[in-house]
Design a protein around this motif. Structure first.
Motif, PDB file in Angstrom:
ATOM      1  N   LEU A 185       3.540  -1.997  -8.888  1.00 21.66           N
ATOM      2  CA  LEU A 185       3.358  -3.216  -8.109  1.00 21.66           C
ATOM      3  C   LEU A 185       4.580  -4.120  -8.212  1.00 21.66           C
ATOM      4  O   LEU A 185       5.006  -4.729  -7.225  1.00 21.66           O
ATOM      5  CB  LEU A 185       2.109  -3.955  -8.595  1.00 21.66           C
ATOM      6  N   ALA A 186       5.160  -4.202  -9.403  1.00 21.39           N
ATOM      7  CA  ALA A 186       6.322  -5.071  -9.597  1.00 21.39           C
ATOM      8  C   ALA A 186       7.510  -4.615  -8.756  1.00 21.39           C
ATOM      9  O   ALA A 186       8.363  -5.426  -8.381  1.00 21.39           O
ATOM     10  CB  ALA A 186       6.697  -5.121 -11.070  1.00 21.39           C
ATOM     11  N   ASP A 187       7.590  -3.329  -8.462  1.00 21.28           N
ATOM     12  CA  ASP A 187       8.716  -2.807  -7.688  1.00 21.28           C
ATOM     13  C   ASP A 187       8.518  -2.960  -6.185  1.00 21.28           C
ATOM     14  O   ASP A 187       9.494  -3.004  -5.433  1.00 21.28           O
ATOM     15  CB  ASP A 187       8.933  -1.325  -8.009  1.00 21.28           C
ATOM     16  N   HIS A 188       7.265  -3.017  -5.740  1.00 23.01           N
ATOM     17  CA  HIS A 188       6.988  -2.999  -4.308  1.00 23.01           C
ATOM     18  C   HIS A 188       6.459  -4.320  -3.753  1.00 23.01           C
ATOM     19  O   HIS A 188       6.421  -4.496  -2.530  1.00 23.01           O
ATOM     20  CB  HIS A 188       5.969  -1.888  -3.994  1.00 23.01           C
TER      21      HIS A 188
ATOM     22  N   PRO B 206      -3.996   0.593  -2.108  1.00 21.91           N
ATOM     23  CA  PRO B 206      -3.195  -0.483  -2.707  1.00 21.91           C
ATOM     24  C   PRO B 206      -2.352   0.033  -3.877  1.00 21.91           C
ATOM     25  O   PRO B 206      -2.815   0.838  -4.695  1.00 21.91           O
ATOM     26  CB  PRO B 206      -4.238  -1.488  -3.190  1.00 21.91           C
ATOM     27  N   VAL B 207      -1.121  -0.412  -3.941  1.00 24.18           N
ATOM     28  CA  VAL B 207      -0.250  -0.088  -5.064  1.00 24.18           C
ATOM     29  C   VAL B 207      -0.723  -0.882  -6.280  1.00 24.18           C
ATOM     30  O   VAL B 207      -1.000  -2.079  -6.179  1.00 24.18           O
ATOM     31  CB  VAL B 207       1.214  -0.441  -4.733  1.00 24.18           C
ATOM     32  N   THR B 208      -0.835  -0.236  -7.433  1.00 25.09           N
ATOM     33  CA  THR B 208      -1.326  -0.890  -8.646  1.00 25.09           C
ATOM     34  C   THR B 208      -0.391  -0.592  -9.810  1.00 25.09           C
ATOM     35  O   THR B 208       0.570   0.166  -9.684  1.00 25.09           O
ATOM     36  CB  THR B 208      -2.745  -0.412  -8.994  1.00 25.09           C
ATOM     37  N   GLY B 209      -0.711  -1.196 -10.957  1.00 26.77           N
ATOM     38  CA  GLY B 209       0.023  -0.912 -12.176  1.00 26.77           C
ATOM     39  C   GLY B 209       1.476  -1.342 -12.099  1.00 26.77           C
ATOM     40  O   GLY B 209       1.866  -2.244 -11.361  1.00 26.77           O
TER      41      GLY B 209
ATOM     42  N   ASP C  80       9.797 -13.339  -8.019  1.00 24.96           N
ATOM     43  CA  ASP C  80       9.619 -14.018  -9.292  1.00 24.96           C
ATOM     44  C   ASP C  80      10.699 -13.609 -10.290  1.00 24.96           C
ATOM     45  O   ASP C  80      11.282 -14.443 -10.964  1.00 24.96           O
ATOM     46  CB  ASP C  80       8.226 -13.701  -9.832  1.00 24.96           C
ATOM     47  N   GLY C  81      10.962 -12.326 -10.404  1.00 23.19           N
ATOM     48  CA  GLY C  81      12.042 -11.827 -11.237  1.00 23.19           C
ATOM     49  C   GLY C  81      11.770 -11.941 -12.727  1.00 23.19           C
ATOM     50  O   GLY C  81      10.772 -12.510 -13.162  1.00 23.19           O
ATOM     51  N   PRO C  82      12.693 -11.407 -13.534  1.00 26.67           N
ATOM     52  CA  PRO C  82      12.552 -11.479 -14.991  1.00 26.67           C
ATOM     53  C   PRO C  82      12.515 -12.932 -15.464  1.00 26.67           C
ATOM     54  O   PRO C  82      13.263 -13.775 -14.982  1.00 26.67           O
ATOM     55  CB  PRO C  82      13.821 -10.766 -15.498  1.00 26.67           C
TER      56      PRO C  82
ATOM     57  N   HIS D 132       0.848  -1.194   0.000  1.00 25.83           N
ATOM     58  CA  HIS D 132       0.000   0.000   0.000  1.00 25.83           C
ATOM     59  C   HIS D 132       0.885   1.246   0.000  1.00 25.83           C
ATOM     60  O   HIS D 132       2.037   1.210   0.468  1.00 25.83           O
ATOM     61  CB  HIS D 132      -0.913   0.016   1.232  1.00 25.83           C
ATOM     62  N   ASP D 133       0.322   2.348  -0.507  1.00 25.50           N
ATOM     63  CA  ASP D 133       1.091   3.591  -0.507  1.00 25.50           C
ATOM     64  C   ASP D 133       0.934   4.300   0.838  1.00 25.50           C
ATOM     65  O   ASP D 133       0.298   3.779   1.767  1.00 25.50           O
ATOM     66  CB  ASP D 133       0.670   4.493  -1.672  1.00 25.50           C
TER      67      ASP D 133
END
Length: 449
Positions: free
Chosen positions: A261-264, A255-258, A271-273, A249-250
């Motif tokens: 989300l991958a960064d937080h 909730p963090v979206t978009g 999971d990673g690249p 969450h910010d």
């Protein structure tokens, strides 16, 4: 004279269908093997059944995906016609398959199985046979009416470790089975992947109790040669879904979206690249060399925290058997390691085994043995074979049964699941979520009535 090759039509161009069935049928003409084991456990290895099997059709709603897959095959593979699901009856008339292989999302299995049976075809279905007990009973009724044959790919029976355990139990090494304990853990990568796939909706999968746990329930049913009678269970959604325990969450609590989300988010970071989770808002990763264009649409992105998720991500069950034996079973889909601990207790001793791998897929210590612990004798460590492509070597052994002549060992141990065994694995899985939902004990036969 050489026997004519059996003609196979595949319904559902899933990653599992490509790796487990299509590439081995095509053999040397199949090209690259695609995903080999890895987090999702697919892998065709070096199997080549092209001398005894022939692929005559593919049925799938995603025609661009089918076309993309067929374009990867060399000319020597020949021309394989593609059909949409509504035309499966016409496909059977046009292509005259001997065997229908069903590898679609689980909710669609029953319709394809029954279509094959009604046209006199043999059917091979990916596990679970169906997504609900009612569908399983409908298949049983169709088999009774048509005299047809359905084989279900309960492949966990085929691992060397489980075959050895079955032999020990059959030989009376631990006496009459009283209790089984199975604690299963699905790691954070593999576990999270179910929640950005069709499995996350009960209407499509029956819940992970059916899609995943029928694997484990069938294994136990087979090991102890018994069928489940009653189920009491608890379970919930805790790791994933809109109230997932690790959802970021910010500062304002939203909730963090978009893309952020991958960064937080810890699941996406772990999971990673090249992992199994699609980038938030990005294309669904296929796990094979061809993308999905219909089932997973870029304009309808999925994350592990979506409101649409309506299944449990952890549950525990007490399952009673007809003989009086009991299974204590638990599973979670967000673990720091992948694998299980299995104990079978009988009147004369216990069998204990463990299989585990870390997040990078590396085996953890202790995987190579079964511990036999007699009541009145010295314990014994029995070394077992581990490794190999496709579910610890299970898939190649299973394919040898499916496409060739079953081995003497297969007949002796009953490696091929019967229709009733496949139906009861589905029904016991459904009983788990129904018991968790209602707080009541569920009688398995009631679901198949």
């Amino acid at each position: 004279m050489a026997k004519p090759r059996k003609r196979y039509a595949v319904c559902g161009l899933s990653n599992r269908a490509i790796a487990t069935f299509i590439r081995p049928i095509l053999g040397a003409t199949a090209g690259a093997a695609g995903a080999e084991d890895g987090v999702l456990g697919y892998g065709a290895g070096a199997d080549d059944f092209s001398e005894v099997a022939e692929l005559v059709a593919i049925v799938d709603v995603d025609q661009p995906r089918v076309g993309a897959f067929l374009s990867t095959l060399p000319d020597s593979a020949g021309s394989v016609p593609a059909y949409v699901p509504d035309d499966v009856q016409q496909m059977i008339i046009d292509c005259r398959p001997d065997v229908l292989i069903v590898a679609t999302p689980d909710y669609a299995h029953a319709d394809y199985i029954r279509a094959g049976l009604e046209h006199g075809l043999e059917v091979i279905s990916e596990k679970p046979m169906t997504a609900t007990a009612a569908q399983a009973e409908a298949v049983r009724q169709t088999v009774a009416e048509t005299g047809g044959r359905v084989r279900v790919t309960h492949n966990l029976r085929y691992t060397p470790r489980h075959r050895r355990m079955k032999e020990l139990i059959m030989d009376g090494a631990i006496g009459r089975v009283l209790q089984v304990g199975l604690s299963y853990h699905v790691d954070v990568r593999h576990g999270a992947s179910y929640f950005v796939r069709w499995n996350r909706r009960r209407a499509r999968s029956g819940g992970l109790q059916v899609h995943k746990s029928c694997h484990h329930l069938d294994l136990v049913n087979w090991l102890i040669d018994d069928l489940p009678d009653r189920v009491s269970a608890v379970g919930a959604l805790a790791f994933y879904g809109p109230r997932g325990a690790h959802r970021p969450h910010d500062r304002d609590g939203a909730p963090v979206t978009g893309g952020a989300l991958a960064d937080h988010d810890p699941y996406y970071r772990q999971d990673g690249p090249g992992g199994v989770l699609p980038a938030p808002g990005g294309e669904q990763r296929s796990g094979s060399d061809v993308p999905y264009t219909v089932q997973y649409r870029v304009e309808e992105p999925m994350t592990i925290y979506d409101d649409a998720i309506d299944i449990e991500d952890h549950y525990s069950a007490l399952i009673g058997y007809r003989s009086g034996a009991a299974l204590l079973y638990s599973i979670d889909f967000s673990s720091p390691w992948e694998g299980y601990e299995l104990t079978v207790t009988g009147t004369h001793g216990r069998l204990v085994t463990r299989y585990a791998r870390d997040l990078d897929g590396n085996p953890m210590p202790g995987n190579d043995r079964i511990d036999l612990q007699p009541l009145f004798a010295d314990p014994e460590q029995i070394t077992v074979q581990t490794g190999g492509s496709g579910h610890d070597g299970a898939d190649p052994a299973m394919r040898a049964d499916l496409f060739g002549e079953p081995s003497a060992e297969s007949g002796r141990l009953g490696l091929a699941a019967t229709l009733d065994q496949a139906a009861y694995a589905v029904a016991a899985g459904e009983a788990i979520w129904r018991s968790a939902e209602t707080g009541r004990t569920v009688m398995v036969d009631d679901l198949l009535a």
